[in-house]
Design a protein around this motif. Structure first.
Motif, short mmCIF file in Angstrom:
data_model
loop_
_atom_site.label_atom_id
_atom_site.label_comp_id
_atom_site.label_asym_id
_atom_site.label_seq_id
_atom_site.Cartn_x
_atom_site.Cartn_y
_atom_site.Cartn_z
N LEU A 19 43.37 46.98 44.31
CA LEU A 19 42.75 45.81 44.62
C LEU A 19 43.30 44.70 43.55
O LEU A 19 43.78 44.89 42.48
CB LEU A 19 41.14 45.81 44.27
N SER A 20 43.41 43.59 44.21
CA SER A 20 43.87 42.29 43.50
C SER A 20 42.98 41.38 43.38
O SER A 20 42.18 40.93 44.51
CB SER A 20 45.28 41.94 43.95
N CYS A 21 43.18 40.51 42.34
CA CYS A 21 42.37 39.13 42.27
C CYS A 21 43.24 38.25 41.88
O CYS A 21 43.85 38.26 40.91
CB CYS A 21 41.35 39.52 41.28
N THR A 22 43.24 36.98 42.58
CA THR A 22 43.95 35.70 42.12
C THR A 22 42.76 34.43 41.85
O THR A 22 41.48 34.65 42.58
CB THR A 22 44.97 35.63 42.80
N ALA A 23 43.23 33.37 41.40
CA ALA A 23 42.32 32.61 41.50
C ALA A 23 42.95 31.21 42.07
O ALA A 23 44.21 30.91 42.31
CB ALA A 23 42.37 31.94 39.99
N SER A 24 42.23 30.13 42.74
CA SER A 24 42.54 29.02 43.22
C SER A 24 42.14 28.01 42.66
O SER A 24 40.96 27.70 42.47
CB SER A 24 42.03 29.25 44.65
N GLY A 25 42.85 26.91 42.10
CA GLY A 25 42.35 26.05 41.48
C GLY A 25 42.20 26.25 39.64
O GLY A 25 42.07 25.01 39.21
N PHE A 26 42.47 27.38 39.47
CA PHE A 26 42.86 27.39 37.63
C PHE A 26 43.50 28.62 37.53
O PHE A 26 43.85 29.35 38.63
CB PHE A 26 41.20 27.44 37.11
N THR A 27 43.97 28.85 36.43
CA THR A 27 44.73 29.67 35.88
C THR A 27 43.69 30.69 35.15
O THR A 27 42.84 30.24 34.34
CB THR A 27 45.84 29.39 35.02
N VAL A 78 44.93 39.94 38.63
CA VAL A 78 44.33 41.10 37.93
C VAL A 78 44.34 42.07 38.95
O VAL A 78 44.09 41.86 40.07
CB VAL A 78 43.03 40.45 37.13
N TYR A 79 44.41 43.16 38.57
CA TYR A 79 44.55 44.07 39.34
C TYR A 79 43.36 45.27 38.98
O TYR A 79 43.35 45.61 37.74
CB TYR A 79 45.96 45.03 39.43
N LEU A 80 43.14 46.25 40.20
CA LEU A 80 42.07 47.17 39.79
C LEU A 80 42.72 48.52 40.46
O LEU A 80 42.82 48.49 41.85
CB LEU A 80 40.79 47.13 40.07
N ARG A 81 43.16 49.50 39.86
CA ARG A 81 43.85 50.47 40.56
C ARG A 81 42.79 51.67 40.80
O ARG A 81 42.23 51.97 39.41
CB ARG A 81 45.19 51.00 39.79
N ILE A 82 42.45 52.05 41.80
CA ILE A 82 41.46 52.99 42.21
C ILE A 82 42.28 54.08 42.51
O ILE A 82 42.91 54.33 43.51
CB ILE A 82 40.34 52.88 42.88
N GLN A 83 42.03 55.57 41.80
CA GLN A 83 42.64 56.68 42.18
C GLN A 83 41.60 57.84 42.57
O GLN A 83 40.41 57.72 41.95
CB GLN A 83 43.47 57.24 40.98
#
Length: 125
Positions: A19-27, A78-83
């Motif tokens: 899973l990935s997480c990114t932001a729009s409008g801020f860092t 930011v990532y979340l690796r799920i195994q």
């Protein structure tokens, strides 16, 4: 200010997802990030969190050894690796950003300021 999750979907037991997480409008580089999940009929659960410069990581006992949280501040991701996926991992997964989150409280949802809309993870054969 918006967080956007991606990478969810249908997966088989024993498989993996990132899973990935990114932001729009801020860092994201000044925010701790938490990953939470909510299954139908259950309360939202904190599963993993990471400090703004990866100075801490923390995992819920239920996912230790199978989930890995990481971040790339240069990419604002930011990532979340799920195994070793299990059917009980089925949930909507949310990322959240908090400016004042500490390692001790980072799996607690009310510590966070901003939330994404979530990405569905379904584990089924």
């Amino acid at each position: 200010l918006q967080l956007v999750e991606s990478g969810g979907g249908l997966a088989q037991p024993g498989g993996s997802l990132r899973l990935s997480c990114t932001a729009s409008g801020f860092t994201l580089d000044t925010y701790a990030i938490g990953w939470f999940r909510q299954a139908p009929g259950k309360e939202r659960e904190g599963v993993a969190c990471i400090g703004s410069v990866a100075d801490f990581t923390k995992y819920a006992d239920s996912v230790k050894g199978r989930f890995t949280i990481s971040r790339d501040n240069a990419k604002n991701m930011v990532y979340l690796r799920i195994q070793s996926l299990k059917p009980e991992d089925t949930a909507v997964y949310y990322c959240a950003a908090g400016a004042r989150v500490t390692g001790r409280g980072c799996l607690v949802s009310h510590e966070y300021d901003y939330w994404g809309q979530g990405t569905q993870v379904t584990v089924s054969s």
